[in-house]
Design an enzyme around this catalytic site. Structure first.
Site, PDB file in Angstrom:
ATOM      1  N   LYS A  68       0.830  -1.205   0.000  1.00 29.10           N
ATOM      2  CA  LYS A  68       0.000   0.000   0.000  1.00 29.10           C
ATOM      3  C   LYS A  68       0.861   1.250   0.000  1.00 29.10           C
ATOM      4  O   LYS A  68       1.908   1.296   0.654  1.00 29.10           O
ATOM      5  CB  LYS A  68      -0.902   0.004   1.238  1.00 29.10           C
ATOM      6  CG  LYS A  68      -1.740   1.277   1.344  1.00 29.10           C
ATOM      7  CD  LYS A  68      -2.440   1.396   2.683  1.00 29.10           C
ATOM      8  CE  LYS A  68      -1.981   2.680   3.355  1.00 29.10           C
ATOM      9  NZ  LYS A  68      -2.808   3.007   4.536  1.00 29.10           N
TER      10      LYS A  68
ATOM     11  N   LYS B  10      -7.696   2.271  -3.875  1.00 24.87           N
ATOM     12  CA  LYS B  10      -8.245   2.605  -2.551  1.00 24.87           C
ATOM     13  C   LYS B  10      -8.549   4.096  -2.506  1.00 24.87           C
ATOM     14  O   LYS B  10      -7.680   4.895  -2.133  1.00 24.87           O
ATOM     15  CB  LYS B  10      -7.245   2.197  -1.460  1.00 24.87           C
ATOM     16  CG  LYS B  10      -7.682   2.566  -0.045  1.00 24.87           C
ATOM     17  CD  LYS B  10      -6.864   1.833   0.999  1.00 24.87           C
ATOM     18  CE  LYS B  10      -7.216   2.295   2.403  1.00 24.87           C
ATOM     19  NZ  LYS B  10      -6.633   1.432   3.441  1.00 24.87           N
TER      20      LYS B  10
HETATM   21  P1  13P Z   1      -9.060   4.840   7.506  1.00 29.66           P
HETATM   22  O1  13P Z   1     -10.107   3.833   7.055  1.00 29.66           O
HETATM   23  O2  13P Z   1      -9.004   5.040   8.978  1.00 29.66           O
HETATM   24  O3  13P Z   1      -9.107   6.092   6.689  1.00 29.66           O
HETATM   25  O4  13P Z   1      -7.662   4.154   7.186  1.00 29.66           O
HETATM   26  C1  13P Z   1      -7.488   3.534   5.976  1.00 29.66           C
HETATM   27  C2  13P Z   1      -6.087   3.698   5.573  1.00 29.66           C
HETATM   28  O5  13P Z   1      -5.378   2.735   5.365  1.00 29.66           O
HETATM   29  C3  13P Z   1      -5.572   5.065   5.402  1.00 29.66           C
HETATM   30  O6  13P Z   1      -4.345   5.009   4.771  1.00 29.66           O
END
Ligand code: 13P
Length: 354
Positions: A137, A220
């Protein structure tokens, strides 16, 4: 653009059958803030205990197909001495790893940031793959404010996301491409829609230019919402319609899945929004699921309070929210589920240390 069967298979497996992702990749400094806000001391061992609690929750494998860790966690072992990454993969939860080096001020663009971490990334990806990670990620952030985000900020972050994505694919890891337009501010939903559309368009332009395999990645994004400080309550249906509209306009159907971040939305609202998006009529060529951090964890963290005796209660809270979010990923969530356990009685006797 090449198709990469191994990567596509992994990407689809993470989000198969209504499953989503547990984002548990908070940096040490971020998780420390969340722990200390609940009067829990943040040590390497309390952080390990907390992640172990989540990863070993009975019954969770029905709803959680992947879990994202960060560097400290991927090197840690359970109380019983099992590497946490193995604990996940033995249960069929695909292990992922945050590989960006965080947001840094973007030179020449006051108030904006660029996500760093490309230097040495190829070698770090090799190491993480050896350790057992199958996806990665990288998060870029954009703020909405008068004149922001600038074209320079959008371009710099989109370019870095694309370079990260092709490096991951070269090393056999599925990249989760995360461009987050923050909810910070008092902007209207329409502004979020406009900015998110521009950001996604730039990201896919860069992914195309870099030769990324769209079949072998997950996106995402944020949902299209008003800012936290916006005066009016925006109905769930409006968020759902705007979100699907933007995705339809800017995300190619070759992308197998879109896993939303929760971005500071209340846990139940994040469930309702995901459900409403999936319940909409109209073409939805991608699987639409979740990769929530706070929205999946807040209730569990609240229940845990750092106490061993509270582990089962925390796991029940996490299991319940994951059950609801998985239903929402299939458009099958209903408000009645909030009052139900969602926990098979035979599972409630299981413990974290087995
Ligand atoms: P949140 O769902 O708390 O926004 O976190 C997801 C995430 O991985 C942010 O980088």
């Amino acid at each position: 653009m090449p198709t990469m069967p191994g990567l596509g298979e992994t990407a689809r497996a993470i989000i198969a059958d209504g499953m989503g992702i547990l984002a548990a990749d908070e940096t040490v400094s971020t998780i420390t803030k969340r722990l200390t806000a609940r009067a829990i001391e943040s040590t390497a061992d309390s952080r390990r205990a907390y992640r172990e609690l989540l990863f070993s929750t009975p019954g969770i494998t029905e709803f959680i197909g992947g879990a994202i860790m960060q560097d400290e966690t991927i090197h840690q072992h359970s109380a019983a001495g099992i590497p946490l990454v193995k604990l996940l993969s033995d249960r069929g939860i695909i292990p992922g790893i945050k590989v960006d080096a965080g947001v840094h001020p973007l030179a020449g663009a006051p108030g904006e940031s660029v996500t760093e971490g490309l230097d040495g990334l190829r070698e770090r990806l090799k190491e993480y793959r050896e350790l057992g990670a199958r996806f990665a990620k990288w998060r870029a952030v954009f703020v909405i404010r008068a004149g922001l985000p600038t074209a320079a900020c959008i371009h710099a972050n989109a370019h870095a996301l694309a370079r990260y994505a092709v490096l991951c694919q070269e090393q056999g890891l599925v990249p989760i491409v995360e461009p987050e337009v923050l909810m910070e501010g008092a902007h209207a939903l329409e502004q979020c829609e406009d900015v998110t559309g521009r950001v996604l368009q730039a990201v896919f332009n860069e992914l195309f230019a870099a030769g990324a395999s769209l079949e072998g990645m997950l996106l995402k994004p944020n949902m299209i919402t008003a800012g936290h400080g916006f005066a009016r309550h925006v109905p769930v249906a409006e968020v759902a319609e705007a979100t699907l509209r933007v995705l339809t306009r800017h995300v190619p159907p070759a992308v197998p899945g879109i896993v939303f971040l929760s971005g500071g939305q209340d846990a139940v609202l994040a469930t309702e929004h995901l459900n409403a998006i999936n319940a909409l009529e109209g073409p939805k060529p991608w699987t639409l699921s979740f990769s929530y951090g706070r929205a999946l964890q807040d209730e569990a963290l609240e229940a845990w309070r750092g106490q061993g005796a509270q582990v089962p209660a925390a796991q029940r809270a996490f299991h319940h929210r994951a059950w609801c979010d998985s239903a929402a990923a299939q458009g099958a969530y209903s408000a009645d589920m909030e009052g139900e356990a969602g926990f098979a009685p035979s599972e409630s006797t299981l413990h974290t240390h087995h």
